[in-house]
Scaffold this active site. Structure first.
Site, PDB file in Angstrom:
ATOM      1  N   SER A   1       1.017  -1.346   0.104  1.00 47.15           N
ATOM      2  CA  SER A   1       0.003  -0.107   0.154  1.00 47.15           C
ATOM      3  C   SER A   1       0.684   1.376   0.110  1.00 47.15           C
ATOM      4  CB  SER A   1      -0.915  -0.081   1.231  1.00 47.15           C
ATOM      5  OG  SER A   1      -0.098  -0.094   2.368  1.00 47.15           O
TER       6      SER A   1
ATOM      7  N   GLY B   1      -5.185  -0.283   6.272  1.00 44.69           N
ATOM      8  CA  GLY B   1      -5.557  -0.662   7.598  1.00 44.69           C
ATOM      9  C   GLY B   1      -7.000  -0.489   7.902  1.00 44.69           C
TER      10      GLY B   1
ATOM     11  N   CYS C   1       2.421  -7.141   1.826  1.00 43.08           N
ATOM     12  CA  CYS C   1       1.671  -6.310   2.660  1.00 43.08           C
ATOM     13  C   CYS C   1       0.634  -7.258   3.190  1.00 43.08           C
ATOM     14  CB  CYS C   1       1.190  -5.228   1.710  1.00 43.08           C
ATOM     15  SG  CYS C   1      -0.368  -4.452   2.651  1.00 43.08           S
ATOM     16  N   ASN C   2       0.764  -7.483   4.574  1.00 44.23           N
ATOM     17  CA  ASN C   2      -0.148  -8.383   5.330  1.00 44.23           C
ATOM     18  C   ASN C   2      -1.682  -7.959   5.253  1.00 44.23           C
ATOM     19  OD1 ASN C   2       1.849  -9.918   7.652  1.00 44.23           O
ATOM     20  ND2 ASN C   2       2.576  -8.199   6.686  1.00 44.23           N
ATOM     21  N   THR C   3      -1.755  -6.777   5.295  1.00 47.65           N
ATOM     22  CA  THR C   3      -3.292  -6.277   5.233  1.00 47.65           C
ATOM     23  C   THR C   3      -3.957  -6.357   3.879  1.00 47.65           C
ATOM     24  OG1 THR C   3      -2.508  -4.382   6.544  1.00 47.65           O
ATOM     25  CG2 THR C   3      -4.757  -4.239   5.662  1.00 47.65           C
TER      26      THR C   3
ATOM     27  N   CYS D   1       3.145  -6.402   9.738  1.00 45.74           N
ATOM     28  CA  CYS D   1       2.987  -5.296   8.878  1.00 45.74           C
ATOM     29  C   CYS D   1       4.252  -4.987   8.456  1.00 45.74           C
ATOM     30  CB  CYS D   1       2.260  -4.027   9.527  1.00 45.74           C
ATOM     31  SG  CYS D   1       2.155  -2.540   8.414  1.00 45.74           S
TER      32      CYS D   1
ATOM     33  N   HIS E   1       5.488  -2.545   7.012  1.00 41.11           N
ATOM     34  CA  HIS E   1       6.133  -1.260   7.622  1.00 41.11           C
ATOM     35  C   HIS E   1       6.881  -1.038   8.702  1.00 41.11           C
ATOM     36  CE1 HIS E   1       3.396   0.443   4.535  1.00 41.11           C
ATOM     37  NE2 HIS E   1       3.732   1.426   4.681  1.00 41.11           N
TER      38      HIS E   1
HETATM   39  N1  DGL Z   1       2.435  -2.716   4.864  1.00 41.15           N
HETATM   40  C1  DGL Z   1       0.948  -2.992   5.193  1.00 41.15           C
HETATM   41  C2  DGL Z   1       1.019  -4.381   5.635  1.00 41.15           C
HETATM   42  O1  DGL Z   1       1.900  -5.080   5.515  1.00 41.15           O
HETATM   43  C3  DGL Z   1      -0.045  -2.173   5.749  1.00 41.15           C
HETATM   44  C4  DGL Z   1      -0.008  -0.562   5.793  1.00 41.15           C
HETATM   45  C5  DGL Z   1      -1.283  -0.077   5.580  1.00 41.15           C
HETATM   46  O2  DGL Z   1      -1.904   0.136   6.486  1.00 41.15           O
HETATM   47  O3  DGL Z   1      -1.533   0.280   4.515  1.00 41.15           O
HETATM   48  O4  DGL Z   1       0.124  -4.837   6.284  1.00 41.15           O
END
Ligand code: DGL
Length: 257
Positions: free
Chosen positions: A8, A40, A71-73, A185, A187
């Site tokens: 994201s 998120g 990205c996990n989300t 996440c 990030h």
């Molecule tokens: N980098 C994203 C993850 O791994 C999440 C960041 C977002 O909320 O967009 O979940």
């Protein structure tokens, strides 16, 4: 021989840096869906629809041999949809609950993620499937993805905010204290030094990026052969601001006009 790495925002760079080490000779295209950042707090149906539209365009333009959803989300939602639509190997980034459950000594594990990731059925089924014997606390952090981007771009960090976002991860049950916090996440690894400094006691901050890159490598049919490759980055909100361009250039990524 293009590998698409998708997030994201710029958190997926934590996965890109491991992927590049393990899969040299491929061209990497890093994509940040910053027009929709943060993921998120999106509603699930709307987010799936949005991501599928973005992926349709990306796959047509870049014809990747492998897709890494860094990205996990996104991954906890989109992987079945992507696999149903494209015949391309796809690697996701999902909370590292299984390795954490295998490694914990105290039996107390926390998963630090976005509010979206902690609510997903996918995440909850990882807990029941792989961590039934362990006490897993899911912690949804509302502001950490943004705080991480801010830190990456400016070096500034709001310590009170970080302290309050990570506080819930620390459980002490009659002396059995949390010993692993899963960074769920992409990030968050950029903030891990700050987490270490502000944590009430030392824990293992589990970053699965290298394991994800290792898995991705096993799915590649051919070794990379591209020499002097220029990796590129693109963002859905258009050309990034100068501070972002500087960061990307530090990662060896060129933004095309
Ligand atoms: N980098 C994203 C993850 O791994 C999440 C960041 C977002 O909320 O967009 O979940």
């Amino acid at each position: 021989m293009t590998i698409l790495v998708f997030d994201s925002g710029i958190g997926g760079l934590s996965v890109l840096r491991e992927a590049r080490v393990l899969m040299p000779g491929h061209k990497f295209v890093y994509v940040g869906d910053d027009a929709a950042f943060p993921y998120g707090d999106w509603e699930e149906g709307a987010l799936v629809e949005r991501m599928m539209t973005v992926f349709d365009g990306l796959i047509e333009r870049h014809a990747p041999v492998l897709i890494m959803v860094a990205c996990n989300t996104a991954s906890t939602l989109i992987l079945p949809h992507l696999r149903a639509r494209y015949d391309i190997p796809i690697v996701g980034t999902v909370p590292a609950i299984k390795p954490a459950a295998e490694r914990t000594s105290s039996g107390q594990v926390s998963v630090l993620a976005t509010p979206g990731t902690v609510q997903r059925d996918y995440t909850r089924s990882l807990v029941s499937e792989f961590a039934a014997q362990v006490n897993v606390r899911l912690v949804g952090a509302e502001h950490l993805a943004k705080a991480s981007e801010n830190f990456m771009l400016t070096g500034d960090v709001d310590e009170d905010l970080i302290r309050s976002e990570i506080a819930e991860c620390f459980v002490d049950r009659l002396g059995a204290k949390t010993d692993i916090v899963v960074l769920a996440c992409t990030h968050y690894p950029f903030l891990s030094q700050v987490f270490r400094r502000l944590a009430p006691w030392p824990v293992d901050w589990l970053n699965p990026a290298e394991a994800i890159a290792r898995h991705a490598k096993t799915l590649l049919k051919e070794a990379g052969e591209v020499e002097d490759v220029q990796d590129i980055a693109e963002f859905t909100a258009g050309r990034p601001q100068p501070d972002m361009l500087r960061l990307l250039s530090g990662f060896g990524l060129k933004v095309l006009d």
